[in-house]
Enzyme design. Structure first.
Site, short mmCIF file in Angstrom:
data_model
loop_
_atom_site.label_atom_id
_atom_site.label_comp_id
_atom_site.label_asym_id
_atom_site.label_seq_id
_atom_site.Cartn_x
_atom_site.Cartn_y
_atom_site.Cartn_z
N PRO A 2 8.80 39.01 -46.39
CA PRO A 2 7.40 39.17 -46.81
C PRO A 2 6.52 39.59 -45.65
O PRO A 2 6.67 39.12 -44.53
CB PRO A 2 7.03 37.76 -47.31
CG PRO A 2 8.32 37.12 -47.67
CD PRO A 2 9.33 37.67 -46.70
N GLU A 3 5.60 40.51 -45.92
CA GLU A 3 4.67 40.94 -44.88
C GLU A 3 3.41 40.09 -44.94
O GLU A 3 3.25 39.21 -45.79
CB GLU A 3 4.41 42.44 -45.04
CG GLU A 3 5.71 43.24 -44.95
CD GLU A 3 5.53 44.72 -44.67
OE1 GLU A 3 4.51 45.11 -44.07
OE2 GLU A 3 6.44 45.50 -45.05
N LYS A 52 2.88 36.44 -40.22
CA LYS A 52 3.87 36.00 -41.19
C LYS A 52 4.05 34.48 -41.17
O LYS A 52 5.05 33.97 -41.69
CB LYS A 52 5.19 36.71 -40.93
CG LYS A 52 5.09 38.23 -41.04
CD LYS A 52 6.40 38.92 -40.76
CE LYS A 52 6.25 40.44 -40.83
NZ LYS A 52 7.54 41.13 -40.59
N ARG A 121 1.04 33.53 -28.75
CA ARG A 121 2.18 34.45 -28.67
C ARG A 121 2.18 35.50 -29.76
O ARG A 121 3.00 36.41 -29.74
CB ARG A 121 3.50 33.68 -28.67
CG ARG A 121 3.92 33.04 -29.96
CD ARG A 121 5.33 32.47 -29.83
NE ARG A 121 5.84 31.91 -31.05
CZ ARG A 121 5.83 30.61 -31.35
NH1 ARG A 121 5.35 29.75 -30.47
NH2 ARG A 121 6.32 30.18 -32.49
N ASN A 162 8.02 46.32 -42.36
CA ASN A 162 8.61 47.65 -42.44
C ASN A 162 7.86 48.59 -43.38
O ASN A 162 7.77 49.80 -43.13
CB ASN A 162 10.08 47.54 -42.89
CG ASN A 162 10.93 48.64 -42.30
OD1 ASN A 162 10.47 49.44 -41.51
ND2 ASN A 162 12.20 48.69 -42.67
#
Length: 265
Positions: A2-3, A52, A121, A162
């Site tokens: 999942p984005e 995410k 991060r 992606n």
């Protein structure tokens, strides 16, 4: 996987149905049993997403951190929920509804210091109002790494996967192998603004709408119940703009898609 829009959509939904009241939290599977006990019956203060990652902040400073990974999924269920089906890592039960989490890469307890370390991060998230796109630009503008790889690096930019990577580069006629240092500031500003807009639509609609209306015709989408894409999972098919066969390869173990004509440089 999942984005980012999926996690933000989940955060909004969990905020709506659980926040402001005590939540029953358990781990029918057992793998999150100790963590669930720390937040069970506590008030969920807020739910938020960063890239995410999904974060449930409970009173007392405990935070449930969830990363869905490839297979994680929340399933919302009406009350009474009944016996868990399958490997339910975490079950949340609110006043009017509940949800089961199965198959996440991570479901764990964080304290505020760990949350801060996570934020440090991760790169800026186009869906967060506090995002600073210049943080990403400072890294991109100095890097010889391909822009296609940089957009997928969560330390550079959080939440892009992606599909958004392939589509935003197509929309701005940028070859995915162009080094970051060769992307202009104007191009980056346009990419960022486009991601903000497209991903917000993804949150609202629950699916990624990436094809402009004038090109939304011809070949069907790559999968049932998905909107059309320009290049994602369309290797060998005609480009929706110029007709050139869409190219495909692999970049850092992820499939890559682009149009050799529209994205020639």
């Amino acid at each position: 996987m999942p984005e980012g829009h999926t996690l933000h959509r989940l955060a909004r939904e969990h905020q709506r149905i659980f926040a402001g009241a005590p939540v029953r939290v358990s781990s029918p599977q057992g793998r999150f049993e100790a963590g669930a006990a720390l937040v069970d019956r506590r008030v969920l203060v807020r739910a938020e997403a960063w890239g995410k990652h999904l974060l449930h902040h409970y009173e007392g400073g405990r935070v449930v951190h969830v990363h869905l990974g490839l297979y994680g999924k929340f399933t919302e269920l009406p009350l009474p929920m009944g016996a868990p089906v399958g490997q339910v890592r975490m079950r949340m039960v609110g006043a009017e509804t509940g949800t089961d989490l199965r198959g996440p890469t991570a479901c764990e307890i964080y304290d505020e210091e760990q949350v801060r370390a996570l934020e440090l991060r991760l790169g800026p998230d186009p869906l967060r109002v506090d995002a600073d796109p210049d943080r990403a630009w400072r890294r991109i503008s100095k890097s010889r790494t391909a822009i296609g790889a940089l957009l997928m690096d969560q330390a550079v930019l959080a939440g892009v996967g992606n599909v958004y990577r392939a589509e935003v580069l197509f929309r701005h006629e940028i070859h995915p192998e162009r080094p970051g240092v060769e992307v202009t500031a104007a191009e980056w500003e346009a990419i960022w603004a486009d991601l903000v807009t497209m991903m917000a639509v993804g949150v609202r609609e629950g699916v990624m709408h990436v094809v402009r209306p004038e090109h939304d015709n011809g070949d069907p989408a790559y999968a049932k119940d998905r909107p059309r894409t320009y290049v994602y999972r369309r290797t060998g098919s005609a480009c929706r703009v110029c007709g050139t066969p869409v190219a495909g390869s692999v970049m850092k173990a992820r499939n890559l898609f682009w149009c050799p004509t529209c994205q020639s440089s």
